[in-house]
Design a protein around this motif. Structure first.
Motif, PDB file in Angstrom:
ATOM      1  N   ALA A  30       0.956  -1.220  -0.120  1.00 17.94           N
ATOM      2  CA  ALA A  30      -0.150   0.150  -0.007  1.00 17.94           C
ATOM      3  C   ALA A  30       1.049   1.333  -0.045  1.00 17.94           C
ATOM      4  CB  ALA A  30      -0.970   0.216   1.238  1.00 17.94           C
ATOM      5  N   CYS A  31       0.389   2.382  -0.609  1.00 22.84           N
ATOM      6  CA  CYS A  31       1.038   3.515  -0.415  1.00 22.84           C
ATOM      7  C   CYS A  31       0.155   4.447   0.306  1.00 22.84           C
ATOM      8  CB  CYS A  31       1.521   4.283  -1.787  1.00 22.84           C
ATOM      9  SG  CYS A  31      -0.250   4.524  -2.779  1.00 22.84           S
ATOM     10  N   ASN A  32       0.810   5.642   0.797  1.00 25.70           N
ATOM     11  CA  ASN A  32      -0.115   6.786   1.374  1.00 25.70           C
ATOM     12  C   ASN A  32       0.269   8.092   0.957  1.00 25.70           C
ATOM     13  OD1 ASN A  32      -0.259   8.876   4.093  1.00 25.70           O
ATOM     14  ND2 ASN A  32      -2.098   7.596   3.796  1.00 25.70           N
ATOM     15  N   LEU A  33      -0.572   8.724   0.425  1.00 24.85           N
ATOM     16  CA  LEU A  33      -0.319  10.396  -0.216  1.00 24.85           C
ATOM     17  C   LEU A  33      -1.134  11.020   0.518  1.00 24.85           C
ATOM     18  CD1 LEU A  33      -0.914   9.043  -3.997  1.00 24.85           C
ATOM     19  CD2 LEU A  33       1.684   9.199  -2.876  1.00 24.85           C
ATOM     20  N   PHE A  34      -0.806  12.301   0.150  1.00 30.34           N
ATOM     21  CA  PHE A  34      -1.533  13.659   0.925  1.00 30.34           C
ATOM     22  C   PHE A  34      -2.625  13.792  -0.003  1.00 30.34           C
ATOM     23  CE2 PHE A  34       2.463  13.517   3.660  1.00 30.34           C
ATOM     24  CZ  PHE A  34       1.666  13.475   4.954  1.00 30.34           C
ATOM     25  N   ALA A  35      -3.687  14.658   0.529  1.00 28.78           N
ATOM     26  CA  ALA A  35      -4.604  15.052  -0.396  1.00 28.78           C
ATOM     27  C   ALA A  35      -4.466  16.250  -0.711  1.00 28.78           C
ATOM     28  CB  ALA A  35      -6.101  14.640   0.439  1.00 28.78           C
TER      29      ALA A  35
END
Length: 292
Positions: free
Chosen positions: A199-204
């Motif tokens: 999984a990846c996690n990006l900022f909105a």
């Protein structure tokens, strides 16, 4: 799209004695709201933009273990562990323990670390950025080796050397706890996601920016021979406690709906998250479900 909650403040109005009950209530509220992900920060000092180092901060994995005992279904993780905080062999063991005791609900959130003040303040070595990324890649390899029952043996890296990678009991999750790599750096971080991440996690930041980051990730997947669709895409969305405007949230999040984001992780800036989860996260989750 599903909703997650990221607990990032521990400044409860009633102080430290109230934190245990508040976190237990937050876990119950999250599950009642259908929240799929519940995370805490992995820092030793509170971040400057979130109150500063003198504000309360709890150790992440102790907190996650507490939440595991007060929840039954929600996935639990740190968002995210700095690679400098714990030796990778110990980190793999810690994450495995959380996974076993939670019945297979642990995720390993990990990144290259960035908060120099807490390192300097507590005497934790803080190597240059390039070395931190080298350590991050070795840590990912160590965790995967420790989580492979057939791979017990030495690990010889530039920064870490293990005589054994024994991990008993093995994780309950199959094949192992989800590896979520946090960050959006295009040259290194997203390449590591393509190579090692689940999984990846990006900022909105904006739909356009997130689209660009996902395009970069897709190109790295092509280079690595990885199926882009295998990687779960998540996005952290900050919500000011005072501006919990569901209508504005609905309008804003609609722009992200077609990007393949699996989970929008809401990050309230409040030390009393249980009530906020009931008032905002629950209806926000219903709005996200309607966007599918």
């Amino acid at each position: 799209m599903r909703v997650g909650v990221h607990i990032n403040r521990f400044n409860h109005p009633a102080g430290a004695p109230a934190l245990g009950a508040e976190l237990a209530a937050a876990g119950a509220a999250a599950e009642a709201a259908g929240v799929s992900w519940l995370s805490v920060m992995d820092h030793y000092f509170q971040m400057e933009f979130n109150g500063g180092a003198e504000d309360p901060m709890l150790e992440a994995y102790s907190t996650l273990s507490f939440l595991a005992a007060h929840t039954e279904t929600v996935r639990l993780g740190a968002l995210v562990t700095g690679v400098t905080y714990r030796h990778p062999g110990l980190l793999a063991k810690i994450a495995t323990t959380l996974d076993v005791l939670s019945g297979g609900r642990a995720a390993l959130g990990i990144g290259a670390a960035w908060y120099d003040r807490e390192h300097e303040g507590l005497g934790v070595p803080f190597p240059p950025l390039a070395e931190r990324f080298e350590r991050l890649e070795e840590a990912l390899r160590i965790c995967l080796q420790m989580w492979d029952p057939a791979a017990n043996g030495p690990f010889e890296g530039t920064h870490f050397r293990l005589a054994e990678t024994l991990c008993v009991p093995a994780p309950v999750s199959s094949p192992h706890p989800e590896i979520m790599i946090g960050g959006s750096g295009e040259k290194k971080t997203l390449r590591l996601v393509a190579r090692y991440g689940d999984a990846c996690n990006l900022f909105a930041t904006s739909p356009e920016e997130v689209t660009h980051k996902l395009d970069v990730l897709r190109r790295h997947c092509d280079t690595e021979g990885r199926d882009y669709d295998e990687i779960r895409k998540t996005m952290t969305y900050s919500v000011d406690e005072a501006d919990g405007d569901l209508e504005a949230f609905g309008r804003d999040i609609a722009g992200y709906a077609k990007l393949g984001i699996d989970t929008v992780i809401l990050a309230p800036r409040t030390g009393a998250p249980a009530e906020w989860i009931e008032a905002f996260a629950a209806p926000a989750g219903r709005r996200l479900a309607d966007l599918d």
